[in-house]
Each structure stands twice: as structure tokens, then as C-alpha cells.
Design an enzyme around this catalytic site. Structure first.
Site, PDB file in Angstrom:
ATOM      1  N   LYS A 128       1.899  -8.654  -0.645  1.00 60.85           N
ATOM      2  CA  LYS A 128       0.757  -9.412  -0.118  1.00 60.85           C
ATOM      3  C   LYS A 128       1.253 -10.404   0.939  1.00 60.85           C
ATOM      4  O   LYS A 128       2.214 -10.107   1.636  1.00 60.85           O
ATOM      5  CB  LYS A 128      -0.011 -10.084  -1.268  1.00 60.85           C
ATOM      6  CG  LYS A 128      -0.371  -9.063  -2.362  1.00 60.85           C
ATOM      7  CD  LYS A 128      -1.358  -9.552  -3.360  1.00 60.85           C
ATOM      8  CE  LYS A 128      -1.638  -8.441  -4.371  1.00 60.85           C
ATOM      9  NZ  LYS A 128      -2.601  -8.834  -5.391  1.00 60.85           N
ATOM     10  N   HIS A 187      -7.372  -1.841  -0.554  1.00 62.11           N
ATOM     11  CA  HIS A 187      -7.055  -2.761  -1.651  1.00 62.11           C
ATOM     12  C   HIS A 187      -8.284  -3.635  -1.916  1.00 62.11           C
ATOM     13  O   HIS A 187      -9.018  -3.982  -0.990  1.00 62.11           O
ATOM     14  CB  HIS A 187      -5.840  -3.618  -1.266  1.00 62.11           C
ATOM     15  CG  HIS A 187      -5.341  -4.446  -2.394  1.00 62.11           C
ATOM     16  ND1 HIS A 187      -5.950  -5.624  -2.760  1.00 62.11           N
ATOM     17  CD2 HIS A 187      -4.322  -4.258  -3.263  1.00 62.11           C
ATOM     18  CE1 HIS A 187      -5.311  -6.122  -3.810  1.00 62.11           C
ATOM     19  NE2 HIS A 187      -4.319  -5.310  -4.135  1.00 62.11           N
ATOM     20  N   GLU A 247      -8.606  -6.668  -2.352  1.00 56.03           N
ATOM     21  CA  GLU A 247      -8.665  -7.903  -1.549  1.00 56.03           C
ATOM     22  C   GLU A 247      -9.179  -7.599  -0.144  1.00 56.03           C
ATOM     23  O   GLU A 247      -9.878  -8.414   0.458  1.00 56.03           O
ATOM     24  CB  GLU A 247      -7.280  -8.575  -1.526  1.00 56.03           C
ATOM     25  CG  GLU A 247      -6.978  -9.240  -2.864  1.00 56.03           C
ATOM     26  CD  GLU A 247      -5.505  -9.272  -3.249  1.00 56.03           C
ATOM     27  OE1 GLU A 247      -4.631  -9.122  -2.377  1.00 56.03           O
ATOM     28  OE2 GLU A 247      -5.232  -9.442  -4.460  1.00 56.03           O
ATOM     29  N   GLU A 253      -6.873   0.218  -9.617  1.00 59.28           N
ATOM     30  CA  GLU A 253      -6.629  -1.207  -9.805  1.00 59.28           C
ATOM     31  C   GLU A 253      -7.926  -1.898 -10.216  1.00 59.28           C
ATOM     32  O   GLU A 253      -8.731  -2.269  -9.350  1.00 59.28           O
ATOM     33  CB  GLU A 253      -6.117  -1.834  -8.506  1.00 59.28           C
ATOM     34  CG  GLU A 253      -4.810  -1.285  -8.028  1.00 59.28           C
ATOM     35  CD  GLU A 253      -4.050  -2.306  -7.184  1.00 59.28           C
ATOM     36  OE1 GLU A 253      -2.931  -2.642  -7.553  1.00 59.28           O
ATOM     37  OE2 GLU A 253      -4.598  -2.776  -6.182  1.00 59.28           O
ATOM     38  N   GLY A 285      -3.783  -9.930 -10.413  1.00 55.62           N
ATOM     39  CA  GLY A 285      -3.348 -11.318 -10.292  1.00 55.62           C
ATOM     40  C   GLY A 285      -3.885 -12.237 -11.374  1.00 55.62           C
ATOM     41  O   GLY A 285      -3.771 -13.457 -11.272  1.00 55.62           O
ATOM     42  N   SER A 329      -1.667  -6.722 -12.710  1.00 57.67           N
ATOM     43  CA  SER A 329      -0.828  -7.477 -13.653  1.00 57.67           C
ATOM     44  C   SER A 329       0.199  -6.615 -14.386  1.00 57.67           C
ATOM     45  O   SER A 329       0.505  -6.867 -15.552  1.00 57.67           O
ATOM     46  CB  SER A 329      -1.699  -8.261 -14.642  1.00 57.67           C
ATOM     47  OG  SER A 329      -2.500  -9.201 -13.957  1.00 57.67           O
TER      48      SER A 329
HETATM   49  P1  PGA Z   1      -0.802  -7.979  -9.389  1.00 60.00           P
HETATM   50  O1  PGA Z   1      -1.383  -7.286  -8.054  1.00 60.00           O
HETATM   51  O2  PGA Z   1       0.311  -7.098  -9.894  1.00 60.00           O
HETATM   52  O3  PGA Z   1      -0.304  -9.328  -8.937  1.00 60.00           O
HETATM   53  O4  PGA Z   1      -1.930  -8.074 -10.358  1.00 60.00           O
HETATM   54  C1  PGA Z   1      -1.510  -5.894  -7.971  1.00 60.00           C
HETATM   55  C2  PGA Z   1      -2.117  -5.539  -6.645  1.00 60.00           C
HETATM   56  O5  PGA Z   1      -2.995  -6.269  -6.170  1.00 60.00           O
HETATM   57  O6  PGA Z   1      -1.756  -4.509  -6.028  1.00 60.00           O
END
Ligand code: PGA
Length: 251
Positions: free
Chosen positions: A11, A94, A96, A166, A172, A211
Site C-alpha cells: 500500500k 482492490h 480501497e 478479500e 486491516g 488480516s
Molecule cells: P491486510 O490487507 O493484510 O492489512 O488486511 C490486505 C489487503 O488489503 O490486500
């Protein structure tokens, strides 16, 4: 037989000093990994990471890309640019990007088509929000995200693609999907792909993300349809990321 893939999604984290230390450690610690190992740094560090990775089996990927090859698109990065840097993979859609930068299923499909055409391997991210899971819409949402891309690109374009499941509520947050929850959705994704082509479905790697850490990786990856992980936070810690790669390679 699908080779496990562990992708580190850094990220918007790290600086030159941090990255050089991390790569130095990972080059040694993941050397004998049976899993394919990939790091996806921020764009500005791709060139530096490419140099640092020299002589290593660790692959290089990007976190996003433009669907356009060149032109007046201020702030964007193109596929020819990623090809220049020998990037092999690109993370697409993704959550995000979808939630913070308004990327739609249709835009993700355009990016997927452009990525495949440029000879890079797309890692297509799909996943539901907590609200969607609680209202039993998980498979509907994941199915819509996936099928929009398959219908636009054609199933034959999935030969080199990877799908990453995901769940948004697990990214996160420290809340990981249980191995059963992950396996259920992964199996459903494979079944959806099999509706188009059984052989592609059997060969498709479906990663789990959200996570993943050194403590939960092994039980997640032990599932039949979980072929590795897309790792955020834990990919910034050499020891944790190494343990996750080992867990994937051991399956
Ligand atoms: P994370 O993120 O392992 O920090 O939960 C995974 C991702 O967003 O690809």
C-alpha cells in the site's frame, strides 16, 4: 496442481531505507520458498525494488494501473511503464480503490483487459462489505464483481489471472475470515468460473486477503481452494511475511 502465491501489498507505506532493508531480508529468508513470492511496492519505488531484487526469485508487481496506455492523464501510470520495469503482476480492483477512488466493476474490467493485453498478470480483487455479508449478499456481490470482468474480457483471458477474495471487513481490521468462511467463498468463486470453463477454474489461483498474519496463514492456506494470500500489514514485516510464505509453500 496450483503453485501457491503470496503477494505483499505494501500500500502507501515505506521509504527507501525501509524498503532496502526489507528486500535484503526477504531475499535471504524466502530463498527456499516453495510458494511464488511477490511484492507490490508503491509506484515510485518499483525501479529501486527491481534493482534490489536482482538475483532473487521474488517477483515484482504494481498496486494499480491506468486502463490507458499514454496521454493526458495526470498522475496515472500506464502498462507500458510497468512493462519497462519488468513488473509481472498488477493488483486490480482492490477494495480501497473501489471505495476511496470510486473504481467501478466496469472500470476494473477495462483495466483487466488492458493488463492482460499488455502481457501482465492481473490479480483481480473481489469481496463484500460487512453490511453485505450480514444481509447474505456475499456471493451476489462477489459474483457480480467477478462476472462483470469475465463477461467483458472473456474467460480465455483468465489463463494467467489470479483472483483475490478479500472480505472488506477483514482488511486491516485484524478480523480474519475463518478458514470455513474463506473456503466457502473460494469454492463458490471456482464454481462460478467453472460455469464458463472447467479447466480454467481448476487452474485458477484464488488468494485470500484480509488480516493474514504469521499465526493464521497455515490454517487459511490448508483449505482446498485457498491458493495463497494477498497480504497487507504483515507484508511489511520480514519475519511475518516469511512465515506466511513458508505456510503457503508447505501446503
Ligand atoms: P491486510 O490487507 O493484510 O492489512 O488486511 C490486505 C489487503 O488489503 O490486500
Amino acid at each position: 496442481m496450483r503453485t501457491a502465491l503470496v503477494a505483499g501489498n505494501w500500500k502507501m507505506n515505506g521509504d527507501s531505507a525501509f524498503i532496502s532493508e526489507l528486500i535484503k531480508e526477504l531475499k535471504v529468508s524466502t530463498k527456499s520458498s516453495d510458494a511464488e513470492v511477490l511484492v507490490c511496492p508503491p509506484f515510485v519505488y518499483l525501479s529501486e525494488v527491481k534493482q534490489a531484487l536482482s538475483g532473487s526469485a521474488i517477483k515484482l508487481g504494481a498496486q494499480n494501473v491506468s486502463q490507458n496506455n499514454n496521454g493526458a492523464f495526470t498522475g496515472e501510470i500506464s502498462l507500458p511503464m510497468l512493462n519497462d520495469l519488468d513488473c509481472e503482476y498488477v493488483i486490480l480492483g482492490h477494495s480501497e480503490r473501489r471505495s476511496l477512488y470510486a473504481e467501478t466493476d466496469e472500470l476494473v474490467a477495462e483495466k483487466f483487459i488492458a493488463t492482460e493485453k499488455a502481457g501482465l498478470k492481473p490479480i483481480l480483487c473481489v469481496g463484500e462489505t460487512l453490511e453485505e455479508r450480514e444481509s447474505d449478499q456475499t456471493l451476489e456481490v462477489v459474483g457480480r464483481q467477478l462476472k462483470t470482468v469475465i463477461n467483458a474480457a472473456g474467460i480465455e483471458k483468465f489463463v494467467n489471472a489470479v483472483v483475490a477474495y478479500e472480505p472488506v471487513w477483514a482488511i486491516g481490521t485484524g478480523k480474519t475470515a475463518t478458514p470455513e468462511q474463506a473456503q466457502d467463498v473460494h469454492a463458490a468463486i471456482r464454481a462460478m468460473v467453472a460455469e464458463y470453463d472447467a479447466d480454467t477454474a481448476a487452474k485458477l489461483r484464488v488468494l485470500y486477503g484480509g488480516s493474514v498474519n504469521a499465526g493464521n496463514a497455515a490454517e487459511l492456506f490448508a483449505n482446498e481452494d485457498v491458493d495463497g494470500g494477498l497480504v497487507g500489514g504483515a507484508s511489511l514485516k520480514a519475519n511475518d511475511f516469511t512465515a506466511i510464505c513458508q505456510a503457503a509453500g508447505a501446503q
